[in-house]
Write a protein that holds these residues in place. Structure first.
Motif, PDB file in Angstrom:
ATOM      1  N   VAL A  22       1.037  -1.391  -0.114  1.00  0.00           N
ATOM      2  CA  VAL A  22       0.025  -0.041   0.009  1.00  0.00           C
ATOM      3  C   VAL A  22       0.903   1.100   0.064  1.00  0.00           C
ATOM      4  O   VAL A  22       2.178   1.520   0.439  1.00  0.00           O
ATOM      5  N   THR A  59      -6.957  -1.996   3.228  1.00  0.00           N
ATOM      6  CA  THR A  59      -7.020  -2.991   1.446  1.00  0.00           C
ATOM      7  C   THR A  59      -9.295  -3.891   1.603  1.00  0.00           C
ATOM      8  O   THR A  59      -8.876  -3.923  -0.146  1.00  0.00           O
ATOM      9  N   CYS A  98      -8.434   0.358  -1.337  1.00  0.00           N
ATOM     10  CA  CYS A  98      -8.281   1.586  -1.145  1.00  0.00           C
ATOM     11  C   CYS A  98      -9.299   1.799  -0.345  1.00  0.00           C
ATOM     12  O   CYS A  98     -10.137   2.822  -0.300  1.00  0.00           O
TER      13      CYS A  98
END
Length: 145
Positions: A22, A59, A98
């Motif tokens: 990420v 996530t 996201c």
């Protein structure tokens, strides 16, 4: 001393091993390196529980803390925060998103690309994952075979 826990989800395919990384959001992080989905434990939460929760929060992917294989810990040189990492195979067919304002990108990256993007202090977790998998110790139910 501060502690953080994160999950290194992986999948294998035609491109070899891919790791989920990420990228932190915000203009000040525009050029910052990528990371594992991770964060500090809440209350009496264990490191595996914190890693699974942070993965879900950042996530949208669900991970059972009982299925996580420890990859050890590292110390961020600059902040002196200890990061505890855990590996697990990604759920079949999953695609990260996201799921929090904290991240602006979430993607499975081939290990070579992941090594280029990840924070240098965290790169050892990619090495440990690769060693674990190359030894034929496919992670299954959180424990190497």
């Amino acid at each position: 001393m501060k502690h953080s826990a994160g999950t290194l989800l992986y999948r294998t395919g035609d491109a070899g091993i891919e790791a989920l990384l990420v990228h932190a959001s915000g203009n000040y992080n525009r050029r910052a390196p990528w990371s594992l989905p991770k964060g500090e434990p809440d209350g009496d939460e264990s490191f595996p529980e914190a890693a699974a929760r942070e993965t879900r929060e950042e996530t949208g992917l669900e991970v059972d803390p009982a299925t996580l294989t420890p990859l050890g810990e590292v110390l961020y040189r600059k902040t002196r925060k200890t990061v505890h990492a855990f590996a697990a195979p990604a759920p079949a067919g999953c695609e990260p998103r996201c799921a929090s304002w904290e991240v602006d990108q979430a993607a499975f990256l081939p290990l070579a690309e992941a090594r280029e993007r990840i924070h240098p202090d965290l790169a050892v977790f990619l090495d440990r994952l690769e060693a674990l998998l190359s030894n034929g110790d496919e992670v299954d139910a959180g424990r190497p075979r």
